[in-house]
Design a protein around this motif. Structure first.
Motif, PDB file in Angstrom:
ATOM      1  N   PHE A  58      43.204  50.666  40.956  1.00 30.56           N
ATOM      2  CA  PHE A  58      44.469  50.373  40.281  1.00 30.56           C
ATOM      3  C   PHE A  58      45.198  51.656  39.895  1.00 30.56           C
ATOM      4  CE2 PHE A  58      42.759  46.124  40.041  1.00 30.56           C
ATOM      5  CZ  PHE A  58      43.897  45.346  40.147  1.00 30.56           C
ATOM      6  N   LEU A  65      49.913  41.538  28.445  1.00 33.24           N
ATOM      7  CA  LEU A  65      49.420  41.656  29.817  1.00 33.24           C
ATOM      8  C   LEU A  65      47.928  41.347  29.891  1.00 33.24           C
ATOM      9  CD1 LEU A  65      51.146  44.865  31.219  1.00 33.24           C
ATOM     10  CD2 LEU A  65      51.384  42.542  32.037  1.00 33.24           C
ATOM     11  N   LYS A  92      46.984  37.817  30.183  1.00 25.29           N
ATOM     12  CA  LYS A  92      47.438  37.038  31.335  1.00 25.29           C
ATOM     13  C   LYS A  92      47.101  37.619  32.694  1.00 25.29           C
ATOM     14  CE  LYS A  92      51.048  34.761  28.834  1.00 25.29           C
ATOM     15  NZ  LYS A  92      52.353  34.987  28.240  1.00 25.29           N
ATOM     16  N   VAL A  93      46.762  38.872  32.737  1.00 23.30           N
ATOM     17  CA  VAL A  93      46.485  39.481  34.024  1.00 23.30           C
ATOM     18  C   VAL A  93      45.133  40.184  33.990  1.00 23.30           C
ATOM     19  CG1 VAL A  93      47.436  40.887  35.867  1.00 23.30           C
ATOM     20  CG2 VAL A  93      48.943  39.998  34.114  1.00 23.30           C
ATOM     21  N   ALA A  94      44.310  39.879  34.983  1.00 20.08           N
ATOM     22  CA  ALA A  94      42.985  40.492  35.014  1.00 20.08           C
ATOM     23  C   ALA A  94      43.018  41.788  35.805  1.00 20.08           C
ATOM     24  CB  ALA A  94      41.985  39.518  35.627  1.00 20.08           C
ATOM     25  N   LYS A 109      42.103  31.013  33.314  1.00 19.76           N
ATOM     26  CA  LYS A 109      41.791  32.380  32.895  1.00 19.76           C
ATOM     27  C   LYS A 109      40.397  32.786  33.336  1.00 19.76           C
ATOM     28  CE  LYS A 109      44.910  32.940  29.017  1.00 19.76           C
ATOM     29  NZ  LYS A 109      45.062  33.080  27.584  1.00 19.76           N
ATOM     30  N   ALA A 159      40.543  33.432  37.061  1.00 14.57           N
ATOM     31  CA  ALA A 159      41.239  34.679  37.376  1.00 14.57           C
ATOM     32  C   ALA A 159      40.445  35.904  36.941  1.00 14.57           C
ATOM     33  CB  ALA A 159      42.609  34.691  36.709  1.00 14.57           C
ATOM     34  N   GLY A 160      39.491  35.713  36.032  1.00 19.03           N
ATOM     35  CA  GLY A 160      38.709  36.856  35.575  1.00 19.03           C
ATOM     36  C   GLY A 160      39.231  37.469  34.291  1.00 19.03           C
ATOM     37  N   ILE A 161      40.168  36.790  33.628  1.00 27.09           N
ATOM     38  CA  ILE A 161      40.686  37.314  32.363  1.00 27.09           C
ATOM     39  C   ILE A 161      39.673  37.053  31.249  1.00 27.09           C
ATOM     40  CG2 ILE A 161      42.512  37.053  30.634  1.00 27.09           C
ATOM     41  CD1 ILE A 161      44.331  36.268  33.040  1.00 27.09           C
ATOM     42  N   PRO A 214      45.264  37.486  40.122  1.00 27.27           N
ATOM     43  CA  PRO A 214      44.693  37.774  38.809  1.00 27.27           C
ATOM     44  C   PRO A 214      45.621  37.345  37.686  1.00 27.27           C
ATOM     45  CG  PRO A 214      45.599  39.764  39.744  1.00 27.27           C
ATOM     46  CD  PRO A 214      45.825  38.685  40.752  1.00 27.27           C
ATOM     47  N   MET A 215      46.754  36.731  38.045  1.00 29.29           N
ATOM     48  CA  MET A 215      47.769  36.453  37.038  1.00 29.29           C
ATOM     49  C   MET A 215      47.836  34.955  36.841  1.00 29.29           C
ATOM     50  SD  MET A 215      51.540  37.996  37.260  1.00 29.29           S
ATOM     51  CE  MET A 215      51.151  39.708  37.386  1.00 29.29           C
ATOM     52  N   ILE A 216      47.797  34.493  35.590  1.00 28.40           N
ATOM     53  CA  ILE A 216      47.791  33.057  35.413  1.00 28.40           C
ATOM     54  C   ILE A 216      49.175  32.516  35.140  1.00 28.40           C
ATOM     55  CG2 ILE A 216      45.418  32.890  34.618  1.00 28.40           C
ATOM     56  CD1 ILE A 216      47.099  32.387  31.835  1.00 28.40           C
ATOM     57  N   GLU A 217      50.134  33.389  34.968  1.00 23.80           N
ATOM     58  CA  GLU A 217      51.482  32.900  34.763  1.00 23.80           C
ATOM     59  C   GLU A 217      52.395  33.701  35.652  1.00 23.80           C
ATOM     60  OE1 GLU A 217      53.160  33.025  30.767  1.00 23.80           O
ATOM     61  OE2 GLU A 217      51.410  31.824  30.210  1.00 23.80           O
ATOM     62  N   ALA A 235      54.172  37.049  34.410  1.00 21.43           N
ATOM     63  CA  ALA A 235      53.445  37.495  33.222  1.00 21.43           C
ATOM     64  C   ALA A 235      53.582  38.992  33.007  1.00 21.43           C
ATOM     65  CB  ALA A 235      51.970  37.131  33.337  1.00 21.43           C
ATOM     66  N   GLY A 236      53.750  39.729  34.090  1.00 22.36           N
ATOM     67  CA  GLY A 236      53.779  41.184  33.956  1.00 22.36           C
ATOM     68  C   GLY A 236      55.178  41.755  33.823  1.00 22.36           C
ATOM     69  N   VAL A 268      51.907  45.289  42.047  1.00 22.00           N
ATOM     70  CA  VAL A 268      50.767  46.178  41.872  1.00 22.00           C
ATOM     71  C   VAL A 268      49.765  45.582  40.878  1.00 22.00           C
ATOM     72  CG1 VAL A 268      50.070  48.468  41.085  1.00 22.00           C
ATOM     73  CG2 VAL A 268      52.025  48.224  42.587  1.00 22.00           C
ATOM     74  N   LEU A 269      50.276  44.896  39.847  1.00 17.69           N
ATOM     75  CA  LEU A 269      49.372  44.197  38.923  1.00 17.69           C
ATOM     76  C   LEU A 269      48.532  43.170  39.678  1.00 17.69           C
ATOM     77  CD1 LEU A 269      51.573  43.505  35.776  1.00 17.69           C
ATOM     78  CD2 LEU A 269      49.331  44.552  35.745  1.00 17.69           C
ATOM     79  N   GLY A 300      47.446  43.523  42.541  1.00 18.33           N
ATOM     80  CA  GLY A 300      46.499  44.192  43.431  1.00 18.33           C
ATOM     81  C   GLY A 300      47.079  44.694  44.733  1.00 18.33           C
TER      82      GLY A 300
END
Lengths: 264, 255
Positions: free
Chosen positions: A13, A96, A99-101, B72, B75-77, B93-96, B99-100, B116-117, B119
């Protein structure tokens, strides 16, 4: 704990870190007329005030005091500003994180990277200043990239450590301000390290020399102020401090990472 | 095989501290007693299911039934407290959607940040950029900070990014409710196209019609339990039945 996997995940990342730095710079200088100039102005103003107080009024006998001061102030500022800024980075990015992993280490590391950009920018006025005061950049300046790397790695470790601690204990945010104020005066930035020799008790010097930032700062002072390469011993101690800081910070961070979300 | 997702007896427990202790002083004065007085809240328990590659699965349930918790965890959160989760393939990886998004950044910057968030590399996002902007119909406003967007524009850009980043498991959370009817149509077509391309889709919505239309299988959550897993129509009937008969849903747990 297998450490290679989380390190690789953060590495995957790296572009996100760059974008977060871009976001920080854009948002920070939005609608400001002088923009990036503030970054350059800040250390110069600090230098002017410290020179007035410590060189002109209190007569610390250091020739070319402004250059000496800047050489130590720049790495010190990187370490302190990056750590203090990063200490709230997880809390500020909780939207963030919920909501984002992505590996959460990117948030404190982005703060460090952003402050590194600031510091590299403020090297420009330093060059001008040093040349004006009769200490123009010489060959030893080629050591600066290594010194920058050491200072950045050292800051990154502290940034990771304090960002995760702040999530669990919000006091850290206030504690850290005091900590860095005290730490600043204990670090030879306003006075040369040789002054420690004059201390009345030798144990005091030994104690103060345990401060790892002493070695990090000297990696800058030697080439910029004294115009020589730092001694190998100095570089070794600084590198060990930086590596130790990063390993400690990253391990503590990983231990807390999965629980952060429950503490926001 | 990519796009495969399996939950085995997954449970998620939130520990709720009665006395919220935020500072070291409070912790020391209370002699860390707060660490012992903990209420456990199971947002989800004993959830088992399996999603095969290329399936499109709907997820419905009342507010606080554990839908978001499920997403979540997938997604791995969040990390499940018990049970096992197997994910094969790239899951978004984003549930909404959106979101970013950073409100101060322009639409353009946000496309890259979100990509990029999720991946992707910036280079990959450059290649997709025009397609995303055209789909969102925001060419004119792409350099405007997104805080000045209408909620419809916001959602359009969010959907356009998510639909274009090609995860092997796509999670879509309540997006179609925001856009106007024409855009909703467009989104549904797009979701069908993604489905036909073999992508696994997880679709969370309160719009039962859309769920029935887009999914061949629906999971129904109720108070943290998976109470139904099967074809859409019986699932919707079950959901309605639960809504009518069960107690009013309790206050939403922490998410």
């Amino acid at each position: 704990m297998n450490i290679a996997r989380p390190v690789l995940q953060v590495y995957d990342f790296r572009e996100l870190i760059l974008l977060l730095v871009g976001r920080d710079l854009k948002v920070r200088y939005k609608r400001s007329i002088l923009g990036m100039f503030w970054t350059l102005l800040n250390p110069l103003l600090q230098m002017a005030v410290y020179t007035l107080v410590f060189s002109t009024i209190m007569k610390v006998g250091v020739p070319g005091f402004p250059v000496f001061l800047m050489a130590g102030l720049l790495p010190w500022t990187l370490v302190s500003v990056a750590t203090i800024g990063a200490s709230v980075s997880l809390i500020n990015n909780q939207g963030l994180i919920r909501k984002v992993a992505v590996p959460q280490a990117v948030y404190p590391l982005a703060v460090v990277a952003s402050k590194l950009v600031d510091m590299v920018l403020s090297l420009a006025p330093l060059v001008v200043l040093a040349a004006l005061l009769g200490r123009p950049p010489g060959l030893p300046w080629v050591f600066l990239p290594v010194a920058l790397l050491i200072a950045t790695v050292f800051s990154a470790g502290l940034a990771l450590l304090f960002s995760t601690l702040t999530v669990f204990f919000r006091d850290v945010r206030h504690l850290i301000d005091i900590l860095f104020q005290v730490w600043f005066y204990l670090t030879p930035v306003l006075y040369p390290v040789s002054y420690l020799e004059k201390l009345p008790y030798p144990w005091m010097k030994s104690l103060l020399m345990l401060n790892p930032v002493v070695y990090v700062v000297q990696c800058f002072q030697a080439p910029i102020y004294e115009g020589r390469f730092p001694e190998a011993r100095m570089v070794l101690l600084a590198s060990l401090s930086a590596a130790g800081s990063l390993v400690l910070g990253f391990l503590v961070f990983l231990r807390g990472e999965k629980r952060h979300i429950h503490y926001f | 095989m990519p796009g495969h997702l399996r939950f085995e007896n997954v449970g998620m427990c939130f520990r709720m501290y009665r006395e919220k202790v935020n500072t070291l002083k409070e912790a020391v004065l209370g002699r860390f007693r707060h660490l012992k007085h903990v209420d456990e809240f199971w947002a989800m328990r004993d959830v088992s299911f399996e999603v095969k590659p290329g399936e499109s699965v709907g997820l419905i349930g009342h507010n606080g039934s554990g839908k978001s918790t499920l997403l979540k965890i997938a997604a791995g959160i969040l990390t499940a407290t018990e049970g096992a989760v197997h994910v094969e393939g790239r899951i978004s990886p984003m549930i909404e959607l959106a979101a970013g998004f950073d409100p101060d950044l322009s639409g353009r910057d946000n496309v890259f940040l979100n990509g990029v968030l999720m991946g992707h590399t910036r280079r990959e996002m450059e290649a997709k950029f025009d397609h995303i902007v055209d789909f969102a119909e925001l060419r004119e406003f792409i350099d405007v900070p997104v805080k000045n967007y209408s909620s419809g524009m916001y959602a359009r850009l969010g959907f356009a990014i998510a639909a274009d980043v090609e995860p092997e498991i796509l999670m879509i959370d309540e997006v179609l409710a925001v856009g106007d009817e024409r855009f909703q149509q467009k989104c549904q077509e797009r979701i069908r196209a993604i489905k036909e391309a073999g992508c696994t889709i997880f679709f969370v919505s309160h719009s039962l019609n859309t769920v029935a239309e887009l999914c061949e299988r629906v999971l129904v959550m109720d108070h943290g339990k998976l109470v139904f897993d099967g074809p859409p129509q019986p699932a919707i009937d079950r959901y309605r039945e639960l809504q009518g008969l069960s107690r009013p849903p309790p206050v939403r747990g922490p998410s």
